[in-house]
Design a protein around this motif. Structure first.
Motif, PDB file in Angstrom:
ATOM      1  N   ARG A 240      -8.471   4.543  -0.302  1.00 49.50           N
ATOM      2  CA  ARG A 240      -7.696   5.730  -0.680  1.00 49.50           C
ATOM      3  C   ARG A 240      -8.457   6.553  -1.709  1.00 49.50           C
TER       4      ARG A 240
ATOM      5  N   VAL B 271       0.846  -1.201   0.000  1.00 48.65           N
ATOM      6  CA  VAL B 271       0.000   0.000   0.000  1.00 48.65           C
ATOM      7  C   VAL B 271       0.880   1.250   0.000  1.00 48.65           C
TER       8      VAL B 271
ATOM      9  N   GLN C 185      -0.567   6.099 -11.203  1.00 49.58           N
ATOM     10  CA  GLN C 185      -1.247   5.317 -10.173  1.00 49.58           C
ATOM     11  C   GLN C 185      -1.407   3.846 -10.548  1.00 49.58           C
TER      12      GLN C 185
ATOM     13  N   LEU D  38      -6.488   0.341  -1.126  1.00 48.85           N
ATOM     14  CA  LEU D  38      -6.374   1.272  -2.255  1.00 48.85           C
ATOM     15  C   LEU D  38      -7.742   1.845  -2.638  1.00 48.85           C
TER      16      LEU D  38
ATOM     17  N   LEU E 142      -4.878   3.259   6.047  1.00 48.81           N
ATOM     18  CA  LEU E 142      -5.635   2.472   5.075  1.00 48.81           C
ATOM     19  C   LEU E 142      -5.528   0.979   5.356  1.00 48.81           C
TER      20      LEU E 142
ATOM     21  N   VAL F 211       0.582   4.418  -2.451  1.00 49.42           N
ATOM     22  CA  VAL F 211       0.115   5.756  -2.072  1.00 49.42           C
ATOM     23  C   VAL F 211       1.243   6.724  -1.743  1.00 49.42           C
TER      24      VAL F 211
ATOM     25  N   LEU G 284      -0.744   7.652   5.817  1.00 50.20           N
ATOM     26  CA  LEU G 284      -1.950   7.279   5.089  1.00 50.20           C
ATOM     27  C   LEU G 284      -1.974   5.778   4.845  1.00 50.20           C
ATOM     28  N   ALA G 285      -0.840   5.204   4.432  1.00 50.69           N
ATOM     29  CA  ALA G 285      -0.777   3.763   4.190  1.00 50.69           C
ATOM     30  C   ALA G 285      -1.114   2.983   5.453  1.00 50.69           C
TER      31      ALA G 285
ATOM     32  N   TRP H 152     -11.298   8.227   0.059  1.00 47.71           N
ATOM     33  CA  TRP H 152     -10.761   9.326   0.864  1.00 47.71           C
ATOM     34  C   TRP H 152     -10.438  10.523  -0.025  1.00 47.71           C
ATOM     35  N   TRP H 153      -9.799  10.275  -1.154  1.00 49.19           N
ATOM     36  CA  TRP H 153      -9.407  11.349  -2.065  1.00 49.19           C
ATOM     37  C   TRP H 153     -10.640  12.078  -2.597  1.00 49.19           C
TER      38      TRP H 153
END
Length: 168
Positions: free
Chosen positions: A67, A21, A113, A64, A34, A25, A30-31, A70-71
């Motif tokens: 993520r 992860v 990505q 992921l 997550l 990212v 954050l990783a 979240w984004w």
């Protein structure tokens, strides 16, 4: 039996999932968040996750996906830090504790990505092309193409950096 099995899965695979992860990212905190959330969801659905052909892939894919969610939420929120991004986590000296060289993490973060995701599944989780394709919802040929491009890009950066440092 389920709790002991999950505990063993968590202990044996958490760090590997975290590295995957993190490669995807590029931000350690954050990783970690997550992966923690993904393992929580795995625990809540352990009866299904334990039967998944690749439970580690389930964890990483879930992380992921979180993520992305979240984004999307963050994109709609008002920026409270006056447009200044937080410090680049790739420069965080604590990253080495996740088993990733910070210089390599910076290079990985420059990749698109989808290429980072393919690297995470193929390299960090050691899944084959078919399992990676299934986990990421893409054709096996697309996985191969992304992996090839990512490796070529990384190799180009690593060779240039090695030559600039006086290596042969």
């Amino acid at each position: 039996m389920g709790q002991l099995e999950f505990t063993e899965f968590y202990r044996s695979d958490r760090d590997r999932c975290l590295r995957a992860v993190l490669a995807g990212v590029g931000d350690r905190q954050l990783a970690e968040d997550l992966v923690a959330e993904a393992f929580t969801r795995a625990w809540m659905s352990w009866h299904k996750v334990r039967r998944h052909p690749a439970p580690r892939a389930w964890i990483v894919r879930t992380a992921l996906n979180l993520r992305v969610s979240w984004w999307r939420r963050r994109r709609r929120e008002v920026d409270l830090n006056d447009g200044h991004d937080t410090a680049d986590a790739a420069g965080d000296p604590g990253l080495s504790t996740a088993g990733l060289d910070p210089a390599l993490l910076r290079l990985l973060h420059r990749l698109p990505q989808r290429q980072r995701e393919v690297i995470a599944f193929r390299v960090f989780l050691d899944l084959d092309t078919a399992a990676t394709a299934k986990a990421l919802g893409m054709a096996p040929g697309t996985v191969t193409a992304h992996l090839s491009r990512a490796i070529a890009t990384l190799r180009g950066h690593l060779v240039v950096n090695h030559n600039q440092e006086g290596g042969s």
